[in-house]
Structure formats: C-alpha cells, structure tokens
Design an enzyme around this catalytic site. Structure first.
Site, PDB file in Angstrom:
ATOM      1  N   GLY A  58       2.279  -3.085   2.915  1.00  0.00           N
ATOM      2  CA  GLY A  58       1.537  -3.383   1.700  1.00  0.00           C
ATOM      3  C   GLY A  58       0.878  -4.737   1.801  1.00  0.00           C
ATOM      4  O   GLY A  58       1.219  -5.542   2.674  1.00  0.00           O
ATOM      5  N   CYS A  85       6.893  -3.320   7.980  1.00  0.00           N
ATOM      6  CA  CYS A  85       6.048  -4.442   7.576  1.00  0.00           C
ATOM      7  C   CYS A  85       6.502  -4.984   6.212  1.00  0.00           C
ATOM      8  O   CYS A  85       7.578  -5.539   6.085  1.00  0.00           O
ATOM      9  CB  CYS A  85       4.578  -4.042   7.598  1.00  0.00           C
ATOM     10  SG  CYS A  85       3.436  -5.445   7.537  1.00  0.00           S
ATOM     11  N   TYR A  86       5.691  -4.792   5.156  1.00  0.00           N
ATOM     12  CA  TYR A  86       6.102  -5.255   3.832  1.00  0.00           C
ATOM     13  C   TYR A  86       7.427  -4.623   3.426  1.00  0.00           C
ATOM     14  O   TYR A  86       8.317  -5.302   2.870  1.00  0.00           O
ATOM     15  CB  TYR A  86       5.030  -4.921   2.793  1.00  0.00           C
ATOM     16  CG  TYR A  86       5.373  -5.389   1.390  1.00  0.00           C
ATOM     17  CD1 TYR A  86       5.019  -6.657   0.964  1.00  0.00           C
ATOM     18  CD2 TYR A  86       6.077  -4.570   0.510  1.00  0.00           C
ATOM     19  CE1 TYR A  86       5.348  -7.104  -0.313  1.00  0.00           C
ATOM     20  CE2 TYR A  86       6.411  -4.999  -0.767  1.00  0.00           C
ATOM     21  CZ  TYR A  86       6.035  -6.269  -1.173  1.00  0.00           C
ATOM     22  OH  TYR A  86       6.382  -6.712  -2.427  1.00  0.00           O
ATOM     23  N   HIS A 173       3.786  -1.942  12.789  1.00  0.00           N
ATOM     24  CA  HIS A 173       3.423  -0.613  12.266  1.00  0.00           C
ATOM     25  C   HIS A 173       3.624   0.432  13.358  1.00  0.00           C
ATOM     26  O   HIS A 173       2.715   0.694  14.157  1.00  0.00           O
ATOM     27  CB  HIS A 173       1.959  -0.607  11.799  1.00  0.00           C
ATOM     28  CG  HIS A 173       1.734  -1.372  10.537  1.00  0.00           C
ATOM     29  ND1 HIS A 173       1.879  -0.817   9.291  1.00  0.00           N
ATOM     30  CD2 HIS A 173       1.406  -2.671  10.336  1.00  0.00           C
ATOM     31  CE1 HIS A 173       1.632  -1.731   8.364  1.00  0.00           C
ATOM     32  NE2 HIS A 173       1.342  -2.867   8.973  1.00  0.00           N
ATOM     33  N   GLY A 228     -15.171  29.864   3.010  1.00  0.00           N
ATOM     34  CA  GLY A 228     -15.461  30.089   4.416  1.00  0.00           C
ATOM     35  C   GLY A 228     -14.863  29.024   5.299  1.00  0.00           C
ATOM     36  O   GLY A 228     -14.814  29.167   6.517  1.00  0.00           O
ATOM     37  N   VAL A 230     -11.710  26.370   6.618  1.00  0.00           N
ATOM     38  CA  VAL A 230     -10.350  26.660   7.082  1.00  0.00           C
ATOM     39  C   VAL A 230      -9.342  26.583   5.940  1.00  0.00           C
ATOM     40  O   VAL A 230      -8.391  27.364   5.894  1.00  0.00           O
ATOM     41  CB  VAL A 230      -9.958  25.724   8.245  1.00  0.00           C
ATOM     42  CG1 VAL A 230      -9.941  24.257   7.817  1.00  0.00           C
ATOM     43  CG2 VAL A 230      -8.607  26.114   8.831  1.00  0.00           C
ATOM     44  N   SER A 232      -9.541  27.187   2.509  1.00  0.00           N
ATOM     45  CA  SER A 232      -9.478  28.367   1.646  1.00  0.00           C
ATOM     46  C   SER A 232      -9.141  29.622   2.448  1.00  0.00           C
ATOM     47  O   SER A 232      -8.477  30.532   1.939  1.00  0.00           O
ATOM     48  CB  SER A 232     -10.797  28.548   0.883  1.00  0.00           C
ATOM     49  OG  SER A 232     -11.878  28.741   1.764  1.00  0.00           O
ATOM     50  N   ALA A 233      -9.578  29.663   3.724  1.00  0.00           N
ATOM     51  CA  ALA A 233      -9.270  30.830   4.559  1.00  0.00           C
ATOM     52  C   ALA A 233      -7.770  30.957   4.793  1.00  0.00           C
ATOM     53  O   ALA A 233      -7.196  32.049   4.693  1.00  0.00           O
ATOM     54  CB  ALA A 233     -10.004  30.723   5.888  1.00  0.00           C
TER      55      ALA A 233
END
Length: 524
Positions: A58, A85-86, A173, A228, A230, A232-233
């Site tokens: 953060g 980190c934070y 990190h 159409g 990925v 929603s498919a």
C-alpha cells in the site's frame, strides 16, 4: 452466484497497485483467493472461513496519521498470515516490532541476502537474489518470536517468519515477475507454512459452478447475453451444462459490432455448442439512444440499460416461442469477470475506475436474477475453463472485446458514419495481425477513432483534413495491469499504409505506448 466451496486465501487490500496480482499468483499455485478491503473487521474475515490471509502492499506509512492498520487480534486467530511490503510493516508493528524510515529508499530491482539456511520461505532459493522493492520505510526490529530470514541494504529486516504460529512476511513484492523467486516464496507460505493443498483447478471450477447454477436456477428458464467473446461463451457453456435446453442465448446486434461479427456468432458458436440462439436486431434502438452522447460513463450506462430492456423483450418472445405459457424468464446469464467487479468498485474498497456495462451500468429496476458463473475468475482462468469444456481454440483465445463494443472506441459521439470508418480500420488491423501470427502475443488490440480530432494530411497530392486512428496493442495476464505490445515495425507500417489507403476518412495512424496504470486498456 455462490462462491466456490474452497476455503479462500483472503488478500487484504491496503490500496495496493498489485492486490489483484497477488490474488492471481495465489490462484496460479492452484489455491483459491479473494480480495477484501483492509476496512473489513476480523470477525467478518473469519466468517469467510479463510484458509490463510495475505496482507498486501500500500502507499501509506504505517505510522502516519490515518494509515490503515492491522487489528492485532488477527494474529491470535490461528489463521496463517503473510505480509507483503506495507502489510509486512503493518504486521511487524501490530506484533511489537519496530518500523521506521531507513534513509535509503529501495525501488525496483534490489538484491537481498537470505540470512537463514533453515528458512521455510526461502528454501531452495539462492542466498543472493533479485527482488522487486518499493519502500521508504523498513522493519528495523522483528517482533518477538520471529526469525529474520532476509536483509537488504535498505531493509534491516527484509523477511521474517514464525512458522510455529503460521506467520511470515517479506518487504519486497513476490507477486511481481521481477522478483526472481517470488512465486516460490509465495508457494512456500501457502504449502509449507499454511499447509494448503493445490486443489483449485479448472475441472473443479466447472463442477462447483454447474452445481451452483442448478441450485440457483432449478427448472427456471434462463437467457444469456451472448457477445461472441470468450467470457459470455464460457458462461453460456457452463449454464448449458447445468440446465440444458432451459437456456436460450440472445445475441443483440446493437450496431456497435466489428465487421463480420454477427455472422461469425450465428454460424460458429451454434455449430460448436448446439445452444439455442436468438438474434435480435436492435441497431436503430441503440444508435438512436446514443445519438449525441459523448461522455464515456453515459455511453456505458446507456448501453447497459438498453441491453436489459432488449433482454426483457427477448425473454417474453422466448416464452412465447417455447410455448411455455404462464412461465417467465427469471434469470439472465452474464460473463462478468472478477476484474469487471474490481474496476467497478465492487466490494474491495477500490475506486470505481469505470462502470462496466454488466456491473455498474445495470438499471436499478432490473427484472432478472443474475447468473454470473465467472464472477470470481480472472481471464486466464476463464480460458482454462473454456478449454476444459471443449470450446474451439479460436473462441477460447479470441481477444477481449468490450460489451459496449465500438461505442467506447469512438472518442466522441457515436454515429453510423463514424462506426463505418472504425469498423473498416479495425478489420484491417485484425487481418494483418492474424497474417503476421502475433495474435497470441497480444492480450488485446483496441483500434480507436478520435472522432472529434482532425489533422492535416497530404493524400493524392492534395490537402486532407482527416481523423487519426489510434492503435492500442497491449500485453497482460489479467487486464488489471498491462504494458504496450512491441509489435514489429514492418507490421505497423503495413497497417498504417492500408488504413490510410483504404479508409479515406483517416489520414494518420498513431501508436499508444501507455502502460496500465496510468492508462486503462480501453480509451473510454
């Protein structure tokens, strides 16, 4: 949609740039994770039955007035906890350690030294290694009971652990790819300190979500907004696996599609899945409502509202066509992903970056219950589920395309003429990148029309005053962060030449080389 049955690793977000990346890295270790805000009380965290907790980085100093703090009670719950980190500094301070400025800030690639041969976190990694740092404060003294396991020039304590209590942390990190052995450090925490099993896979995502969909929907009728793409498919394929012919997919041609998109969906998706598809022509309805709308948020909200109104009309027609008199469609499937939820400010304490039309853009008087089987998944996980379900590779690996379509790739008001210009330019870009074989190297390639900008050009020995087209090729793992893709110069040259030769309204092609952050992937 219910959450997965796996006990989550909670990633506590202290305003980190990389909170979503931490969650992804945990999932790459085949462990389920969720992001929660740092304001969440410990009691609410425990109500989620977490398998472990990770405290993110953060921007604050832990000793600054108003800085978010860690409730020391967390460390007495027996839940394994890892600080980054934070989060590492907040953990140290809460447990009685000392945090202060070092006088030597560390940003970017930094060398650390592993100081404990018996370290669990750093087992099997070199004594000297490069990690990604971003700090001005540091832990100067570890809390009682902790072993210091790593140091750097600017961090007297760069890592500590108390394996008997399941507690550990690092100043750097580990989730960032520039930390050479970061994933291994995370996995040592998950597997060896928290004692978790790597059981989060595409197969059990499918099993869990199919069961959850059946429990939610029962024998009800369901429609799915199929774009159409990925997302929603895969969402539709999951729901079809759960409820079979009770699902009807609705493809709305709102006039904001790319060239050939409607034909592709009508032919290819039905052939691949056997799902019942209803196509609705709503071009006039959408373009009339969008006439004169310039503000991006208003565009998204207008499109989101109209989508729902169109689906309500389509739902009534589905009932009539099925002869299911006396019934109604109560459920709407959407391909909402976790990044959509996060960017729309959904439950993590993050800012509302933009209203995704399927999250923040929905009308208040929504008549459907939403079925969102992908709501907890990142894009790469959705692709893995799609492949596991047997969807064709060209569908699974299709570049993301926004629900609002080309409307948010026109900077300015949307009109039929402007859409035609952008549609032709976009088709050229897709043809050339496919021919060059670079599709898999690019996450997404928005083609943007600066409709309210004109520039002077020379074409055919005459002066022109045309529009610029912006190419926005990006590389990403999850759409939460992205870098611009370094496409070959000869490919860029071919694209530019073809667009300016074949699309007469365009006389300039420019390249967007902005990362995310600070820019978002789409311009609007």
């Amino acid at each position: 949609m219910t959450a997965p049955s796996h006990r989550p690793v909670l990633v506590v977000d202290f305003g980190a740039q990389y909170a979503q990346l931490i969650a992804r890295r945990v999932r790459e270790a085949n462990v389920y994770s969720e992001i929660v805000p740092s304001s969440m009380p410990v009691a609410e965290m425990l109500a989620k039955d977490p398998a472990a907790v990770i405290l993110s980085g953060g921007p604050s100093s832990v000793y600054a007035e108003g800085a978010p703090q860690v409730d020391p009670a967390l460390f007495g719950t027996g839940v394994p906890t890892f600080g980054i980190c934070y989060g590492f500094q907040a953990m140290a301070q809460a447990l009685g350690g000392e945090v202060a400025q070092t006088g030597l800030s560390e940003f970017g690639g930094t060398r650390i030294t592993v100081t404990s041969e018996g370290s669990t976190l750093f087992a099997g990694t070199p004594e000297k290694q490069t990690v990604w740092m971003s700090h001005g404060d540091a832990v100067h003294r570890a809390p009682d009971g902790f072993t210091v396991v790593a140091v750097s020039d600017g961090a007297p304590v760069a890592g500590f652990e108390d394996t008997s209590r399941g507690l550990a942390g690092v100043q750097f990190h580990p989730e960032v790819m520039h930390s050479e052995h970061g994933q291994k450090v995370l996995e040592h925490f998950l597997y060896d300190i928290a004692k978790l099993e790597p059981t989060w896979t595409a197969s059990n995502v499918i099993d869990e979500q199919v069961a959850a969909i059946r429990a939610q929907v029962g024998d009800g009728l369901v429609i799915c907004g199929l774009s159409g793409g990925v997302d929603s498919a895969v969402a539709a394929a999951l729901v079809h696996k759960a409820v079979g012919d009770n699902l009807t997919c609705v493809f709305v041609d709102h006039g904001l599609l790319r060239k050939g998109e409607r034909e592709q969906v009508e032919k290819d998706y039905v052939a691949a899945t056997g799902i019942r598809l209803k196509v609705v022509d709503a071009v006039d309805r959408f373009l009339d409502e969008l006439d004169g709308v310039v503000d991006p948020e208003e565009k998204r909200k207008t499109i989101g509202r109209l989508f729902i109104r169109v689906f309500e009309d389509a739902a009534r027609e589905v009932v009539e066509e099925a002869g299911a008199h006396g019934q109604q469609v109560d459920y709407l499937v959407q391909g909402t992903l976790y990044p959509d939820v996060v960017e729309s400010g959904g439950g993590t304490g993050t800012a509302n970056i933009k209203s995704h039309h399927n999250v923040g853009g929905l009308p208040d008087d929504l008549q459907f219950s939403l079925v969102e089987p992908l709501r907890t998944l990142f894009k790469d996980e959705v692709r893995a589920v799609g492949a596991e379900l047997g969807l064709p590779p060209e569908m699974v690996w299709r570049h993301p395309f926004p629900g609002p379509g080309l409307a948010i790739r026109i900077v300015g008001a949307v009109s039929r003429d402007r859409l035609a210009v952008l549609r032709e330019a976009d088709a050229i870009v897709r043809e050339e990148t496919a021919a060059a074989g670079v599709d898999r190297d690019i996450w997404q390639l928005p083609v943007v029309l600066l409709a309210d900008v004109r520039s002077v050009g020379v074409q055919g020995d005459g002066r022109t005053y045309g529009h610029p087209i912006v190419l926005r090729p990006v590389s990403s793992e999850d759409a939460m962060t992205a870098d611009w893709s370094r496409l070959p110069y000869d490919l860029l040259a071919r694209i530019s030449t073809r667009i300016t030769n074949e699309v007469r309204e365009v006389n300039r092609v420019v390249l967007d080389i902005t990362s995310k952050p600070p820019g978002t992937i789409e311009w609007e």
